[in-house]
Design an enzyme around this catalytic site. Sequence first.
Site, PDB file in Angstrom:
ATOM      1  N   SER A 225       2.335  -8.709 -11.125  1.00  0.00           N
ATOM      2  CA  SER A 225       3.568  -7.931 -11.222  1.00  0.00           C
ATOM      3  C   SER A 225       3.454  -6.910 -12.350  1.00  0.00           C
ATOM      4  O   SER A 225       2.766  -7.148 -13.354  1.00  0.00           O
ATOM      5  CB  SER A 225       4.718  -8.895 -11.528  1.00  0.00           C
ATOM      6  OG  SER A 225       5.868  -8.188 -11.906  1.00  0.00           O
TER       7      SER A 225
ATOM      8  N   LYS B 252       2.725 -14.913 -14.814  1.00  0.00           N
ATOM      9  CA  LYS B 252       1.862 -13.906 -14.183  1.00  0.00           C
ATOM     10  C   LYS B 252       0.762 -13.491 -15.148  1.00  0.00           C
ATOM     11  O   LYS B 252      -0.408 -13.389 -14.782  1.00  0.00           O
ATOM     12  CB  LYS B 252       2.694 -12.674 -13.765  1.00  0.00           C
ATOM     13  CG  LYS B 252       3.663 -12.954 -12.629  1.00  0.00           C
ATOM     14  CD  LYS B 252       2.938 -13.323 -11.356  1.00  0.00           C
ATOM     15  CE  LYS B 252       3.871 -13.760 -10.254  1.00  0.00           C
ATOM     16  NZ  LYS B 252       3.214 -14.415  -9.136  1.00  0.00           N
TER      17      LYS B 252
ATOM     18  N   TYR C   3       8.845 -16.327 -16.406  1.00  0.00           N
ATOM     19  CA  TYR C   3       8.252 -15.857 -15.143  1.00  0.00           C
ATOM     20  C   TYR C   3       7.132 -14.853 -15.427  1.00  0.00           C
ATOM     21  O   TYR C   3       6.024 -14.966 -14.901  1.00  0.00           O
ATOM     22  CB  TYR C   3       9.331 -15.209 -14.248  1.00  0.00           C
ATOM     23  CG  TYR C   3       8.733 -14.374 -13.147  1.00  0.00           C
ATOM     24  CD1 TYR C   3       8.123 -14.986 -12.054  1.00  0.00           C
ATOM     25  CD2 TYR C   3       8.736 -12.973 -13.205  1.00  0.00           C
ATOM     26  CE1 TYR C   3       7.533 -14.222 -11.051  1.00  0.00           C
ATOM     27  CE2 TYR C   3       8.155 -12.211 -12.211  1.00  0.00           C
ATOM     28  CZ  TYR C   3       7.558 -12.833 -11.140  1.00  0.00           C
ATOM     29  OH  TYR C   3       6.964 -12.081 -10.152  1.00  0.00           O
TER      30      TYR C   3
HETATM   31  P1  NAD Z   1       9.251 -15.337  -2.139  1.00  0.00           P
HETATM   32  O1  NAD Z   1       9.969 -16.331  -2.991  1.00  0.00           O
HETATM   33  O2  NAD Z   1       9.967 -14.763  -0.985  1.00  0.00           O
HETATM   34  O3  NAD Z   1       7.871 -15.970  -1.623  1.00  0.00           O
HETATM   35  C1  NAD Z   1       7.138 -16.921  -2.359  1.00  0.00           C
HETATM   36  C2  NAD Z   1       6.810 -18.080  -1.422  1.00  0.00           C
HETATM   37  O4  NAD Z   1       6.072 -19.070  -2.159  1.00  0.00           O
HETATM   38  C3  NAD Z   1       8.058 -18.774  -0.869  1.00  0.00           C
HETATM   39  O5  NAD Z   1       7.966 -18.856   0.531  1.00  0.00           O
HETATM   40  C4  NAD Z   1       8.026 -20.160  -1.514  1.00  0.00           C
HETATM   41  O6  NAD Z   1       8.555 -21.161  -0.662  1.00  0.00           O
HETATM   42  C5  NAD Z   1       6.550 -20.348  -1.791  1.00  0.00           C
HETATM   43  N1  NAD Z   1       6.202 -21.260  -2.881  1.00  0.00           N
HETATM   44  C6  NAD Z   1       6.637 -21.266  -4.165  1.00  0.00           C
HETATM   45  N2  NAD Z   1       6.055 -22.263  -4.860  1.00  0.00           N
HETATM   46  C7  NAD Z   1       5.222 -22.898  -3.991  1.00  0.00           C
HETATM   47  C8  NAD Z   1       4.339 -24.004  -4.101  1.00  0.00           C
HETATM   48  N3  NAD Z   1       4.192 -24.693  -5.243  1.00  0.00           N
HETATM   49  N4  NAD Z   1       3.644 -24.389  -3.006  1.00  0.00           N
HETATM   50  C9  NAD Z   1       3.769 -23.714  -1.830  1.00  0.00           C
HETATM   51  N5  NAD Z   1       4.594 -22.679  -1.667  1.00  0.00           N
HETATM   52  C10 NAD Z   1       5.309 -22.259  -2.746  1.00  0.00           C
HETATM   53  O7  NAD Z   1       8.726 -14.177  -3.110  1.00  0.00           O
HETATM   54  P2  NAD Z   1       8.091 -12.767  -2.752  1.00  0.00           P
HETATM   55  O8  NAD Z   1       9.048 -11.724  -3.150  1.00  0.00           O
HETATM   56  O9  NAD Z   1       7.534 -12.763  -1.386  1.00  0.00           O
HETATM   57  O10 NAD Z   1       6.918 -12.738  -3.820  1.00  0.00           O
HETATM   58  C11 NAD Z   1       5.608 -13.183  -3.501  1.00  0.00           C
HETATM   59  C12 NAD Z   1       4.772 -13.194  -4.767  1.00  0.00           C
HETATM   60  O11 NAD Z   1       4.769 -11.885  -5.336  1.00  0.00           O
HETATM   61  C13 NAD Z   1       5.318 -14.119  -5.858  1.00  0.00           C
HETATM   62  O12 NAD Z   1       4.224 -14.710  -6.534  1.00  0.00           O
HETATM   63  C14 NAD Z   1       6.061 -13.178  -6.768  1.00  0.00           C
HETATM   64  O13 NAD Z   1       6.132 -13.656  -8.086  1.00  0.00           O
HETATM   65  C15 NAD Z   1       5.202 -11.928  -6.675  1.00  0.00           C
HETATM   66  N6  NAD Z   1       5.940 -10.702  -6.975  1.00  0.00           N
HETATM   67  C16 NAD Z   1       7.097 -10.423  -6.304  1.00  0.00           C
HETATM   68  C17 NAD Z   1       7.808  -9.273  -6.597  1.00  0.00           C
HETATM   69  C18 NAD Z   1       9.100  -8.935  -5.890  1.00  0.00           C
HETATM   70  O14 NAD Z   1       9.817  -8.075  -6.344  1.00  0.00           O
HETATM   71  N7  NAD Z   1       9.418  -9.564  -4.757  1.00  0.00           N
HETATM   72  C19 NAD Z   1       7.336  -8.397  -7.582  1.00  0.00           C
HETATM   73  C20 NAD Z   1       6.151  -8.706  -8.250  1.00  0.00           C
HETATM   74  C21 NAD Z   1       5.466  -9.870  -7.930  1.00  0.00           C
HETATM   75  C1  UD1 Z   2      12.862  -7.298 -11.446  1.00  0.00           C
HETATM   76  C2  UD1 Z   2      12.408  -8.388 -12.385  1.00  0.00           C
HETATM   77  C3  UD1 Z   2      10.935  -8.193 -12.714  1.00  0.00           C
HETATM   78  C4  UD1 Z   2      10.099  -8.115 -11.437  1.00  0.00           C
HETATM   79  C5  UD1 Z   2      10.637  -6.975 -10.582  1.00  0.00           C
HETATM   80  C6  UD1 Z   2       9.866  -6.871  -9.306  1.00  0.00           C
HETATM   81  C7  UD1 Z   2      14.456  -8.884 -13.649  1.00  0.00           C
HETATM   82  C8  UD1 Z   2      15.118  -8.829 -14.991  1.00  0.00           C
HETATM   83  N1  UD1 Z   2      13.225  -8.338 -13.586  1.00  0.00           N
HETATM   84  O1  UD1 Z   2      12.724  -6.100 -12.149  1.00  0.00           O
HETATM   85  O2  UD1 Z   2      10.471  -9.263 -13.520  1.00  0.00           O
HETATM   86  O3  UD1 Z   2       8.756  -7.877 -11.752  1.00  0.00           O
HETATM   87  O4  UD1 Z   2      12.026  -7.244 -10.302  1.00  0.00           O
HETATM   88  O5  UD1 Z   2      10.597  -6.398  -8.274  1.00  0.00           O
HETATM   89  O6  UD1 Z   2      14.988  -9.437 -12.693  1.00  0.00           O
HETATM   90  N2  UD1 Z   2      20.358  -3.220 -11.131  1.00  0.00           N
HETATM   91  C9  UD1 Z   2      21.694  -2.901 -11.113  1.00  0.00           C
HETATM   92  N3  UD1 Z   2      22.553  -3.756 -10.483  1.00  0.00           N
HETATM   93  C10 UD1 Z   2      22.149  -4.911  -9.861  1.00  0.00           C
HETATM   94  C11 UD1 Z   2      20.763  -5.217  -9.891  1.00  0.00           C
HETATM   95  C12 UD1 Z   2      19.900  -4.359 -10.537  1.00  0.00           C
HETATM   96  O7  UD1 Z   2      22.103  -1.885 -11.656  1.00  0.00           O
HETATM   97  O8  UD1 Z   2      22.983  -5.644  -9.316  1.00  0.00           O
HETATM   98  C13 UD1 Z   2      19.421  -2.268 -11.772  1.00  0.00           C
HETATM   99  C14 UD1 Z   2      18.577  -2.847 -12.892  1.00  0.00           C
HETATM  100  O9  UD1 Z   2      19.220  -2.738 -14.129  1.00  0.00           O
HETATM  101  C15 UD1 Z   2      17.311  -1.994 -12.792  1.00  0.00           C
HETATM  102  C16 UD1 Z   2      17.192  -1.661 -11.290  1.00  0.00           C
HETATM  103  O10 UD1 Z   2      18.493  -1.874 -10.757  1.00  0.00           O
HETATM  104  O11 UD1 Z   2      17.476  -0.774 -13.499  1.00  0.00           O
HETATM  105  C17 UD1 Z   2      16.215  -2.539 -10.554  1.00  0.00           C
HETATM  106  O12 UD1 Z   2      16.530  -3.903 -10.798  1.00  0.00           O
HETATM  107  P1  UD1 Z   2      15.770  -5.091 -10.021  1.00  0.00           P
HETATM  108  O13 UD1 Z   2      15.810  -4.856  -8.561  1.00  0.00           O
HETATM  109  O14 UD1 Z   2      16.334  -6.386 -10.524  1.00  0.00           O
HETATM  110  O15 UD1 Z   2      14.252  -4.927 -10.470  1.00  0.00           O
HETATM  111  P2  UD1 Z   2      13.615  -4.852 -11.969  1.00  0.00           P
HETATM  112  O16 UD1 Z   2      14.644  -4.915 -12.997  1.00  0.00           O
HETATM  113  O17 UD1 Z   2      12.689  -3.691 -11.982  1.00  0.00           O
END
Ligand code: NAD
Ligand code: UD1
Length: 339
Positions: free
Chosen positions: A126, A154, A150
């Site tokens: 991330s 990472k 969290y």
């Molecule tokens: P998500 O929660 O939708 O998917 C994660 C999946 O992992 C889920 O289906 C959950 O059931 C499974 N899981 C968690 N712990 C587990 C375990 N111990 N064993 C087996 N399964 C397990 O999240 P996502 O948004 O699809 O994110 C996927 C990955 O990308 C995560 O590692 C997350 O931290 C990373 N990531 C997500 C974002 C974002 O904004 N969505 C941003 C940066 C990084």
């Molecule tokens: C969030 C996570 C970050 C993760 C990233 C990936 C938090 C604090 N951080 O970041 O660890 O890596 O997602 O996608 O959750 N906002 C509003 N109103 C809302 C929600 C959000 O104004 O109800 C604003 C926030 O202040 C920010 C922007 O929208 O400026 C994006 O927010 P969000 O979608 O939560 O993502 P990140 O903060 O970038």
Amino acid sequence: MPKTILVTGGAGFIGSHTCVDLLQNGYDVIIADNLVNSKRGVLAHIERVAGRTLTFNQVDVTDETALSKIFEAHEIDAVIHFAGLKAVGESVAQPLRYYRNNLNATLTLLACMEKYGVHKLAFSSSATVYAITPSPIAEDAPLGGCTNPYGWTKFMSEQIIADWARCDERRSAVLLRYFNPIGAHESGLLGEDPQGIPNNLFPYVARVAAGQYPHLSVFGDDYNTHDGTGVRDYIHVMDLARGHVCALNYLDTHTGCIPINLGRGEGYSVLDLVHAYESATGKPVPYRIGPRRPGDVDATYADPTRARELLHWTAERDLANMCACGNRWQMQYPNGYEG
Ligand code: NAD
Ligand code: UD1
């Protein structure tokens, strides 16, 4: 012989979209997911969109015995490791649960890969691993200073994977640092299905536009940005999915461990996103300005040069497309997946 990819966390938001792209590119897919943050119903949607079947194992990736059985039963060519808990606020309230789950999942997976001679890994990292630093952010920017457990999971997983890759010259790992993935598959059959009230901006906006919530709270309008609201690098989840397929190609021809940003390289503010959603869908998104959210920064967006040069990948879909796709999913499945 098609290649077989183990996808941990493949039932989740990014994993499910990536599985579609993998299946459509001829890979065989095995999911290992304990469904802690996803639903079984997603599997039928993946298969329907991709027009192919996959193998699903309801397994906790921290359970080495259960995970070993999957490695024993299949010739796995590479692993994409999505499994992890991801709610920032929850990680502050339950730090041990986050460290235990996310670090043990990485450690257990690497132990199985070592035992069964699987050498290729793509890891979901991330942009949160970067220290506060001016954008655009390249991969050699300073790391650390995470504001929550969290983020540290990472950061620590990246270090563990780098050390694992370093000690055997056949190993290859890419640390994919995602910026802000949003949107949904263009069919509207797959999307983000957050449990409870969404913490992140995009799913909240989608629910406000659908009339589920009365208004969006904008977290601060006094940031040092063009309109005072926070700026982020939003990326369509299907562009992100394709980044993983490109990463698999890279893993085939390289060894070692390298971090690679997956972002568009463009920043949009909260209000830019609100207005883009309104234009793309014709639906109003009422909002009120509220206080800043602790830990938020003014602006974060990627320098995506390395992904372009090494993965031959560029994000193609614009903000309007992300909004249109996300809205399609929201309207077709307002309550998410069944099951
Ligand atoms: P998500 O929660 O939708 O998917 C994660 C999946 O992992 C889920 O289906 C959950 O059931 C499974 N899981 C968690 N712990 C587990 C375990 N111990 N064993 C087996 N399964 C397990 O999240 P996502 O948004 O699809 O994110 C996927 C990955 O990308 C995560 O590692 C997350 O931290 C990373 N990531 C997500 C974002 C974002 O904004 N969505 C941003 C940066 C990084
Ligand atoms: C969030 C996570 C970050 C993760 C990233 C990936 C938090 C604090 N951080 O970041 O660890 O890596 O997602 O996608 O959750 N906002 C509003 N109103 C809302 C929600 C959000 O104004 O109800 C604003 C926030 O202040 C920010 C922007 O929208 O400026 C994006 O927010 P969000 O979608 O939560 O993502 P990140 O903060 O970038």
